[in-house]
Write a protein that holds these residues in place. Structure first.
Motif, short mmCIF file in Angstrom:
data_model
loop_
_atom_site.label_atom_id
_atom_site.label_comp_id
_atom_site.label_asym_id
_atom_site.label_seq_id
_atom_site.Cartn_x
_atom_site.Cartn_y
_atom_site.Cartn_z
N LEU A 178 0.82 -1.20 0.00
CA LEU A 178 0.00 0.00 0.00
C LEU A 178 0.86 1.26 0.00
N ILE A 179 1.99 1.16 0.69
CA ILE A 179 2.92 2.29 0.69
C ILE A 179 3.46 2.51 -0.72
N GLN A 232 3.69 10.23 -6.66
CA GLN A 232 4.92 11.01 -6.80
C GLN A 232 6.00 10.17 -7.48
N ALA A 233 5.62 9.46 -8.49
CA ALA A 233 6.57 8.70 -9.32
C ALA A 233 7.29 7.60 -8.53
N SER A 234 6.52 6.75 -7.88
CA SER A 234 7.01 5.51 -7.28
C SER A 234 8.08 5.69 -6.21
N VAL A 235 7.77 6.45 -5.17
CA VAL A 235 8.64 6.54 -4.01
C VAL A 235 8.16 5.52 -2.99
N ASP A 236 9.03 4.71 -2.44
CA ASP A 236 8.65 3.68 -1.46
C ASP A 236 8.67 4.27 -0.06
N LEU A 237 7.46 4.55 0.47
CA LEU A 237 7.36 5.11 1.81
C LEU A 237 7.57 4.02 2.86
N ASN A 291 -4.13 1.84 7.35
CA ASN A 291 -5.23 2.80 7.24
C ASN A 291 -4.72 4.20 6.87
N ALA A 292 -3.62 4.61 7.51
CA ALA A 292 -3.11 5.97 7.31
C ALA A 292 -2.60 6.16 5.89
N TYR A 293 -1.80 5.22 5.38
CA TYR A 293 -1.25 5.37 4.04
C TYR A 293 -2.31 5.19 2.96
N THR A 294 -3.29 4.32 3.22
CA THR A 294 -4.38 4.17 2.25
C THR A 294 -5.16 5.46 2.13
#
Length: 338
Positions: free
Chosen positions: A210-211, A218-223, A254-257
């Motif tokens: 989900l992250i 933003q062009a595939s940044v892995d949070l 939940n937050a990132y979604t």
């Protein structure tokens, strides 16, 4: 007694990006309980994260550009399984040749524009080499801005069954009409999608996917990729900490979604010139972003990444001469460490 065709099954992968992430994780997991005696071999698209990112990006862009209205895309990919019964065991190279034939068949039957190689690179295929070896294929339901609506039509499945028969005969010299089943009392094959996963570990892996999805804004940044990955390993070693970790990961999911959804809706309404909707979605974005930034569960690095994601989207709107109010969010940038 002979058989009419080798076994081919298909179904839509449900639950949008989360369902696709879960299913892809299952297909590549050598540690899953159903893969104890299985050798997993990469065939097409060795980087499954790249496949996920590209497939999710295609759907997001398709929904954003869909001016005809209607429901958003619910299924991001179609799953196919091409199965051979024991004792047949083609080599990985033979399976690869079979996979190429099957990709060509889909490309032809659906009248897909462009080169076959480009379409093949958009699919994900791997081999589960076990007692009944089978080729797993994931085909994006949105490709090159078009909806592949006929992917699960009966005529397409019939063509794939015929091609599978022919390819196995061509590359392996195994004739389905000469096969005699070792057992005649096999029950229906369970779909890989329906197997029960280990809840704690799968929720952690889902959070990671989900992250990745949120980052496509933003062009595939892995949070928080490194942090979540390390937590997955910890879950394997520390059973007593699973319940606590599940609560933490539940927050991250939940937050990132919510962050991913709100930033998409804000940008979309701003570009469409919907003033009231833009204001509402901006307020929702501020709330979801601040929830992540102010959380004790989130590192400084990942909180700053959320800030930068919002800032870059705002700057992109400005560069396109779209007048909108900059979201007011908290900041951890340049704050002294305690």
């Amino acid at each position: 007694m002979s058989i009419k065709n080798w076994t081919v099954t298909t179904e839509r992968v449900k639950n949008k990006s989360q369902g696709l992430s879960e299913y892809t994780s299952y297909l590549i997991s050598s540690k899953h309980k159903n893969h104890k005696n299985t050798k997993i071999v990469e065939i097409f698209n060795k980087d499954h994260n790249k496949f996920l990112n590209n497939t999710i990006k295609e759907v997001i862009e398709f929904d954003a550009n869909n001016k005809k209205g209607g429901r958003k895309v619910e299924s991001y990919a179609q799953s196919f399984n091409f199965i051979l019964p024991p004792p047949h065991k083609p080599s990985p190279e033979q399976w690869k040749k079979i996979g190429i034939d099957l990709v060509r068949t889909i490309h032809k039957e659906l009248n897909i524009k462009g080169e076959i190689s480009k379409f093949g690179n958009s699919c994900f295929i791997n081999l589960h080499d076990q007692k009944n070896p089978h080729l797993n294929m994931l085909v994006p339901r949105i490709y090159d801005g078009e909806r592949l609506a006929d992917l699960d039509r009966k005529n397409v499945l019939a063509k794939l069954k015929l091609q599978f028969n022919q390819s196995v005969m061509k590359h392996c010299e195994i004739d389905h009409t000469q096969h005699k089943p070792l057992r005649s009392n096999n029950g229906p094959r369970k779909s890989a999608q329906r197997y029960a996963y280990d809840k704690a570990k799968e929720e952690a892996e889902n959070a990671l996917k989900l992250i990745t999805e949120a980052a496509t804004a933003q062009a595939s940044v892995d949070l928080a990729k490194a942090e979540i990955a390390s937590r997955v390993k910890e879950l394997d070693k520390k059973d007593l900490e699973i319940e606590v970790e599940k609560k933490r990961l539940g927050f991250l999911i939940n937050a990132y979604t919510k962050f991913k959804d709100t930033i998409f809706h804000w940008v979309d309404s701003a570009r469409k010139g919907l003033t009231l909707e833009t204001m509402i979605h901006r307020q929702e974005l501020e709330e979801s972003a601040n929830t992540i930034i102010d959380s004790k569960f989130v590192s400084d690095k990942d909180a700053i990444l959320v800030e930068q994601t919002v800032l870059k989207e705002f700057e992109a709107l400005q560069n396109d001469n779209i007048d909108t109010v900059k979201p007011e969010i908290s900041s951890r940038m340049n704050k002294p460490k305690m």
